[in-house]
Write a protein that holds these residues in place. Structure first.
Motif, PDB file in Angstrom:
ATOM      1  N   LYS A 199       0.833  -1.208   0.000  1.00 15.94           N
ATOM      2  CA  LYS A 199       0.000   0.000   0.000  1.00 15.94           C
ATOM      3  C   LYS A 199       0.863   1.251   0.000  1.00 15.94           C
ATOM      4  CE  LYS A 199      -3.730   2.192   2.637  1.00 15.94           C
ATOM      5  NZ  LYS A 199      -4.635   2.041   3.823  1.00 15.94           N
ATOM      6  N   THR A 225      -5.921   4.417  -3.544  1.00 17.99           N
ATOM      7  CA  THR A 225      -5.421   5.233  -4.644  1.00 17.99           C
ATOM      8  C   THR A 225      -6.589   5.943  -5.341  1.00 17.99           C
ATOM      9  OG1 THR A 225      -5.526   3.299  -6.096  1.00 17.99           O
ATOM     10  CG2 THR A 225      -3.416   3.764  -5.033  1.00 17.99           C
ATOM     11  N   THR A 226      -6.257   6.955  -6.136  1.00 14.80           N
ATOM     12  CA  THR A 226      -7.310   7.708  -6.819  1.00 14.80           C
ATOM     13  C   THR A 226      -7.175   7.683  -8.336  1.00 14.80           C
ATOM     14  OG1 THR A 226      -6.007   9.756  -6.592  1.00 14.80           O
ATOM     15  CG2 THR A 226      -7.629   9.265  -4.860  1.00 14.80           C
ATOM     16  N   ASP A 243       0.902   6.730  -6.779  1.00 13.63           N
ATOM     17  CA  ASP A 243      -0.307   7.499  -7.097  1.00 13.63           C
ATOM     18  C   ASP A 243      -0.087   8.992  -6.886  1.00 13.63           C
ATOM     19  OD1 ASP A 243      -3.059   7.559  -7.884  1.00 13.63           O
ATOM     20  OD2 ASP A 243      -3.637   7.837  -5.794  1.00 13.63           O
ATOM     21  N   ARG A 244       0.506   9.348  -5.768  1.00 13.20           N
ATOM     22  CA  ARG A 244       0.709  10.756  -5.441  1.00 13.20           C
ATOM     23  C   ARG A 244       1.806  11.399  -6.279  1.00 13.20           C
ATOM     24  NH1 ARG A 244      -1.408  12.892  -0.909  1.00 13.20           N
ATOM     25  NH2 ARG A 244       0.384  14.258  -0.609  1.00 13.20           N
ATOM     26  N   ALA A 248       2.044   1.760  -3.572  1.00 13.29           N
ATOM     27  CA  ALA A 248       0.952   2.193  -4.437  1.00 13.29           C
ATOM     28  C   ALA A 248       0.575   3.644  -4.182  1.00 13.29           C
ATOM     29  CB  ALA A 248      -0.264   1.282  -4.239  1.00 13.29           C
ATOM     30  N   VAL A 249       0.478   4.026  -2.921  1.00 11.03           N
ATOM     31  CA  VAL A 249       0.131   5.406  -2.586  1.00 11.03           C
ATOM     32  C   VAL A 249       1.229   6.361  -3.052  1.00 11.03           C
ATOM     33  CG1 VAL A 249      -0.232   7.024  -0.666  1.00 11.03           C
ATOM     34  CG2 VAL A 249      -1.382   4.795  -0.668  1.00 11.03           C
ATOM     35  N   LEU A 300      -4.264   5.916  -9.968  1.00 13.03           N
ATOM     36  CA  LEU A 300      -3.337   4.866 -10.369  1.00 13.03           C
ATOM     37  C   LEU A 300      -4.055   3.733 -11.096  1.00 13.03           C
ATOM     38  CD1 LEU A 300      -0.243   4.541  -9.805  1.00 13.03           C
ATOM     39  CD2 LEU A 300      -0.893   2.901  -8.034  1.00 13.03           C
TER      40      LEU A 300
END
Length: 389
Positions: A31, A67-68, A38-39, A34-35, A70
């Motif tokens: 996580k 995520t938003t 994404d950012r 991934a975050v 990704l």
């Protein structure tokens, strides 16, 4: 240009071939990566597949809410799942993620591992199955937008009135990616996939491979996108980058390398054979092209090469591949969390504008960086002034 990162579901470490510096790849760590991706503005992440990995679909699904933007490139495995079930899985993931799933067709290259999954097919037969599998998968998803069913009877696979009641967001189906170097693989790519992937061979070899696929696709009236899978070791200076590369394999002994190369030699993957041939298991000839280093492939299967250098050098090498027609780059680095940040900070500003736009934050204003002595705003000038004094 689109830049992807990698979720190391088969393990992560600071050094190859040893447990020294290794870290636990649990959900919290995946996580974090991934975050971070994404950012930072990465387009998406590749999640690997195989018995050495956690299941890619479960991993990807668990990261949707974290995520938003990704995208998740997950494996489509002929023989492991049926094409109808795979179509439902893809559509469901696409709907729940808001259109953020991409599919990576994987036929497999290790017959011993495939037998463990219940697949008893040789290389040629796997591609015959894959051709029918992808046709069924694509048609079910495409027809789901109109409610139409599919009946198909092939040499390897058949379905009767296969339907998907909940269509995907992406039309006509979530994009299909694939990488393969054999004759039957490039035929399949030209026939059915949307993005063709290659591992990081020297630019001349990549150019030759892409020309073959491009010509085959043209003969079929199709145009493909192209991507490349590479590792990256970037530092603020070239010397630091090469030192980091050597450090990464500093615990590798000849016995470990020989064992890995013996295993790779047993595989029927043409791509894996091409990767192994780049270095021949020899630690003395790892820079196979300017700033392209094959040290990772001494013990890692699949993608085994890395771009090594300072930010300007790495960006220049990326642009060399881009000039060949590659618009998608899938990178990774050890350890994956820290290197995702380092690569974005050092190299993203040197890449085409589309990547830079993703990093802008119009709702935020400066200052950026830690305030100096509770009073002064940091800037590039501060560093220059300190050096001058």
């Amino acid at each position: 240009m689109k830049i992807f990162w990698f979720i190391p579901t088969h393990g992560d470490s600071r050094y190859l071939g040893t447990s020294k510096g290794a870290r636990q790849v649990d959900h919290a760590y995946m996580k974090q990566i991934a975050v971070s991706a994404d950012r930072l503005g990465y387009e998406g992440v590749l999640i690997p597949t195989g018995r050495s990995c956690e299941d890619p679909w479960i991993v990807a699904a668990s990261l949707i809410d974290a995520t938003t933007r990704l995208k998740f490139l997950v494996a489509l495995r002929p023989g492991v799942t049926t094409p109808a079930l795979a179509a439902r899985m893809a559509a469901t993931f696409d709907r729940l993620s808001g259109g953020r799933v991409l599919l990576n067709l994987v036929t497999g290259g290790d017959e011993q591992e495939l037998k463990g999954d219940g697949i008893y097919e040789d290389h040629a037969t796997r591609y015959e199955t894959a051709k029918e599998y992808v046709h069924i998968w694509r048609e079910i998803l495409t027809r789901s937008h109109t409610g139409e069913g599919l009946t198909f009877h092939g040499q390897r696979l058949s379905v009767d009135d296969a339907k998907l009641l909940y269509p995907p967001i992406q039309k006509p189906y979530p994009p299909l990616w694939f990488g393969g170097s054999s004759e039957v693989a490039t035929d399949l790519a030209a026939d059915q996939v949307d993005t063709y992937l290659t591992w990081g061979e020297p630019p001349a070899a990549v150019k030759e491979k892409l020309a073959v696929v491009r010509e085959k696709a043209k003969a079929r009236g199709r145009t493909l996108n192209y991507g490349i899978r590479l590792h990256v070791i970037v530092r603020e200076t070239n010397a630091e980058a090469w030192a980091a590369a050597n450090d990464l394999i500093s615990y590798l002994d000849d016995e470990t390398i020989q064992a890995a190369q013996k295993k790779f030699a047993q595989m029927d993957s043409v791509g894996q054979q091409r990767m192994a041939a780049l270095h021949g298991g020899n630690k003395d000839r790892l820079e196979i092209s300017p700033n392209l280093w094959a040290g990772i492939g001494l013990v890692r299967g699949g993608a085994g090469t890395a771009l090594v250098g300072d930010a300007e050098t790495v960006a220049a090498r990326i642009k060399e591949y881009a000039d060949l027609g590659i618009d998608t780059f899938i990178f990774s680095g050890y350890p994956h969390l820290e290197e995702s940040i380092r690569f974005a900070e050092l190299v993203f500003p040197l890449l085409p504008l589309k990547v830079q736009q993703k990093l802008t934050q119009p709702s935020l204003t400066g200052p950026f960086g830690e305030i100096i002595a509770h009073n002064y705003t940091p800037s590039e000038k501060n560093k220059a002034q300190q050096v001058a004094t």
